[in-house]
Each structure stands twice: as structure tokens, then as C-alpha cells.
Design an enzyme around this catalytic site. Structure first.
Site, PDB file in Angstrom:
ATOM      1  N   SER A  54     -10.211  15.712 -13.634  1.00 19.09           N
ATOM      2  CA  SER A  54     -10.762  16.192 -12.371  1.00 19.09           C
ATOM      3  C   SER A  54      -9.731  16.947 -11.546  1.00 19.09           C
ATOM      4  O   SER A  54     -10.078  17.559 -10.531  1.00 19.09           O
ATOM      5  CB  SER A  54     -11.325  15.024 -11.556  1.00 19.09           C
ATOM      6  OG  SER A  54     -12.402  14.407 -12.243  1.00 19.09           O
ATOM      7  N   ASN A  84       0.465   5.739 -10.319  1.00 16.07           N
ATOM      8  CA  ASN A  84      -0.872   5.530 -10.860  1.00 16.07           C
ATOM      9  C   ASN A  84      -1.914   5.170  -9.804  1.00 16.07           C
ATOM     10  O   ASN A  84      -3.104   5.368 -10.021  1.00 16.07           O
ATOM     11  CB  ASN A  84      -0.821   4.424 -11.919  1.00 16.07           C
ATOM     12  CG  ASN A  84      -2.196   3.960 -12.342  1.00 16.07           C
ATOM     13  OD1 ASN A  84      -2.932   4.674 -13.030  1.00 16.07           O
ATOM     14  ND2 ASN A  84      -2.579   2.762 -11.906  1.00 16.07           N
ATOM     15  N   TYR A  96     -12.185  14.089  -4.611  1.00 12.82           N
ATOM     16  CA  TYR A  96     -11.321  13.627  -5.708  1.00 12.82           C
ATOM     17  C   TYR A  96     -10.703  14.817  -6.442  1.00 12.82           C
ATOM     18  O   TYR A  96      -9.518  14.793  -6.797  1.00 12.82           O
ATOM     19  CB  TYR A  96     -12.151  12.773  -6.655  1.00 12.82           C
ATOM     20  CG  TYR A  96     -11.364  12.097  -7.753  1.00 12.82           C
ATOM     21  CD1 TYR A  96     -10.389  11.142  -7.466  1.00 12.82           C
ATOM     22  CD2 TYR A  96     -11.623  12.379  -9.096  1.00 12.82           C
ATOM     23  CE1 TYR A  96      -9.685  10.507  -8.474  1.00 12.82           C
ATOM     24  CE2 TYR A  96     -10.930  11.742 -10.110  1.00 12.82           C
ATOM     25  CZ  TYR A  96      -9.960  10.814  -9.795  1.00 12.82           C
ATOM     26  OH  TYR A  96      -9.258  10.183 -10.804  1.00 12.82           O
ATOM     27  N   ASP A 141       0.844  -1.189   0.000  1.00 11.51           N
ATOM     28  CA  ASP A 141       0.000   0.000   0.000  1.00 11.51           C
ATOM     29  C   ASP A 141       0.880   1.241   0.000  1.00 11.51           C
ATOM     30  O   ASP A 141       1.547   1.544   0.993  1.00 11.51           O
ATOM     31  CB  ASP A 141      -0.888  -0.019   1.250  1.00 11.51           C
ATOM     32  CG  ASP A 141      -1.890   1.116   1.281  1.00 11.51           C
ATOM     33  OD1 ASP A 141      -1.789   2.048   0.450  1.00 11.51           O
ATOM     34  OD2 ASP A 141      -2.780   1.085   2.144  1.00 11.51           O
ATOM     35  N   VAL A 142       0.890   1.967  -1.104  1.00 10.02           N
ATOM     36  CA  VAL A 142       1.787   3.126  -1.217  1.00 10.02           C
ATOM     37  C   VAL A 142       1.371   4.291  -0.334  1.00 10.02           C
ATOM     38  O   VAL A 142       2.139   5.235  -0.170  1.00 10.02           O
ATOM     39  CB  VAL A 142       1.914   3.599  -2.685  1.00 10.02           C
ATOM     40  CG1 VAL A 142       2.583   2.540  -3.537  1.00 10.02           C
ATOM     41  CG2 VAL A 142       0.558   4.007  -3.260  1.00 10.02           C
ATOM     42  N   LYS A 179      -6.686  15.199  -6.881  1.00 11.29           N
ATOM     43  CA  LYS A 179      -6.044  15.244  -8.191  1.00 11.29           C
ATOM     44  C   LYS A 179      -5.531  16.638  -8.526  1.00 11.29           C
ATOM     45  O   LYS A 179      -4.548  16.792  -9.258  1.00 11.29           O
ATOM     46  CB  LYS A 179      -7.007  14.746  -9.273  1.00 11.29           C
ATOM     47  CG  LYS A 179      -7.261  13.244  -9.200  1.00 11.29           C
ATOM     48  CD  LYS A 179      -5.973  12.435  -9.281  1.00 11.29           C
ATOM     49  CE  LYS A 179      -6.234  10.938  -9.364  1.00 11.29           C
ATOM     50  NZ  LYS A 179      -4.980  10.155  -9.422  1.00 11.29           N
ATOM     51  N   THR A 238     -12.405   1.293 -16.723  1.00 12.07           N
ATOM     52  CA  THR A 238     -11.597   0.461 -15.845  1.00 12.07           C
ATOM     53  C   THR A 238     -12.527  -0.162 -14.807  1.00 12.07           C
ATOM     54  O   THR A 238     -13.749   0.047 -14.828  1.00 12.07           O
ATOM     55  CB  THR A 238     -10.527   1.296 -15.119  1.00 12.07           C
ATOM     56  OG1 THR A 238     -11.180   2.171 -14.182  1.00 12.07           O
ATOM     57  CG2 THR A 238      -9.704   2.125 -16.103  1.00 12.07           C
TER      58      THR A 238
END
Length: 254
Positions: free
Chosen positions: A141, A88, A152, A61-62, A156, A187
Site C-alpha cells: 500500500s 514495524n 494508509y 508508544d513510539v 506507507k 495478523t
């Protein structure tokens, strides 16, 4: 094309979607690939299509600093160096600002922003040695607002401007930093939207190319930005959106 022969590339969030497509694209061009994500089984499915001698699967988990640092260390330990980092990994919470939870805010900031921060900090000493490249996956976004996506948008937006700032700071040291800003892309995160015909019609009406993107179409642009072909490109947030951001927001007229 083999623009990445023997270059070492880390792709976070590479168990599906844009990340998986990106890993496959780099591998096709000769790279040594490090797959990362939180779900081992998803990473293993992607790795099954790649050369095991040139692939490292490292689940983690980054959003956790120790885990992010372990990812970078594992890549360098296995392959000896690092040329490209693709940040990503991300989540997409939605909902009205006053109804979305504090937990949702913490989660999106942890994965979408902290993950980029931790991986970049850990990778930079190695990228400075190789004069490497960072490609962040932001979003349209991160360039403008959406209804009911304020968390979000904030996350972003941070990635978008961090990309610009790091490009200024690192350009003179030989490291390029760019981002892609995809629009609607099919996705796992958007799977439930496909069956909503009215929603898809609304998107098609706003997107000049008339459709959503496939993950491979975003992966192609990521590979370009990381390649020698883009050697004079840094600090760019490149929309991969079928022309969506070309509009000033006014409705289509006959």
C-alpha cells in the site's frame, strides 16, 4: 544459522503479528532482542518464549518522541550498543476519504510515520557507531493505491520514500536502510478478513501464489535485509506479496 550472534535488535510493534515473528526470528539467530509495543501483556507473552537474559521488554508508544527516545536509551543501557532497528509499529485505518475522521488521519500518521521518524532519529547515533541497519515495515500500500485506504496509502508511501532517501544519505556512513512491503498477511489486524470467503477468493485470484502470507514469511525477509548476506543491499523496498506487484493491474485471463 546464527547471523546475529550477540547483535542488539529493536523491533517495534512486536507484541503480535509480523513484529512478534520478527523478534522470534532474530532471537533464533542469536540476537539480543528489545521488544516494544503499547500493550505490556502482549509483549510479555512474546518474551515468555525468549531467553530472559537476552531479552528486554520496553512498553511504550513510539508515536511519542519522548517514549521513542526512552526505548532507544533503554536498549543501549541494557545491552551497550545497537545494531538493528526494525520499525514495524503501525495501524491500518480504512474508509472513504470524505468519511474517515481527522482523528484517524492523525493516528495513522503519528504511529506509522512519526514512529519511524522518532525511533530512527534516536537510534542513528548508535547505528552509526556499529555500522548497523534499519529495516522499515512499509506495505504494498506504500507502492500503489488501494480503494478506501487513502490515509494508509499516504502513511506507507511516506515510509517507502523515507527509506530511499535515508539510504542515499547514510550509505556512505555505513548504515543500510531498507524496507519490506508486505501484501495481505494474516495478523491481528487482518483477523476479521479470514472468514470472508468472497474477499479471500478475490485476493487469491490476484496473488500469483494464491494465498496470504504468514507473519514468519515476512520476518524471514526482514532478517535477510538486516543481515550480512544483504551487505550490498540498501534503499530497497522489497515486496513480500506472493507476486501481487508483478501484475500491471489487468484482469486474469484464461
Amino acid at each position: 544459522m546464527t547471523r546475529f550472534d550477540n547483535k542488539v535488535v529493536i523491533v517495534t510493534g512486536s507484541g503480535s503479528g509480523i513484529g512478534a515473528a520478527t523478534a522470534r526470528r532474530f532471537a533464533k539467530e542469536g540476537a539480543r532482542i528489545v521488544l516494544n509495543g503499547r500493550t505490556q501483556s502482549k509483549l510479555d507473552r512474546v518474551a515468555a518464549d525468549l531467553d530472559p537474559e537476552r531479552t528486554l521488554v520496553h512498553a511504550g508508544d513510539v508515536s511519542d518522541q519522548t517514549s521513542a527516545e526512552a526505548l532507544i536509551a533503554a536498549a543501549v543501557d541494557r545491552f551497550g550498543r545497537l545494531e538493528v532497528l526494525v520499525n514495524n509499529a503501525g495501524v491500518v485505518p480504512t474508509g472513504p476519504f470524505l468519511e474517515a475522521s481527522v482523528e484517524d488521519w492523525r493516528k495513522v500518521m503519528a504511529i506509522d510515520v512519526d514512529g519511524v521518524f522518532f525511533c530512527t532519529r534516536a537510534a542513528l547515533p548508535h547505528l552509526l557507531e556499529t555500522k548497523g541497519s534499519i529495516v522499515n515495515v512499509s506495505s504494498v500500500s506504500g507502492l500503489g493505491g488501494d480503494w478506501n485506504m487513502s490515509f494508509y496509502n499516504a502513511a506507507k508511501g511516506a515510509v517507502t520514500n523515507l527509506t530511499r532517501s535515508l539510504a542515499l544519505e547514510l550509505g556512505g556512513k555505513g548504515v543500510r536502510v531498507n524496507a519490506v512491503n508486505p501484501g495481505l498477511t494474516f495478523t491481528d489486524l487482518t483477523e476479521d478478513m479470514k472468514g470472508d470467503e468472497e474477499l479471500m477468493r478475490k485476493f487469491a485470484d490476484r496473488i500469483p501464489l494464491g494465498r496470504a502470507a504468514e507473519p514468519e514469511e515476512v520476518a524471514d525477509v526482514i532478517a535477510f535485509l538486516a543481515s550480512h548476506d544483504a551487505r550490498y543491499v540498501t534503499g530497497v523496498n522489497l515486496p513480500v506479496d506472493g507476486g501481487l506487484m508483478a501484475s500491471n493491474g489487468q484482469p486474469k485471463q484464461a
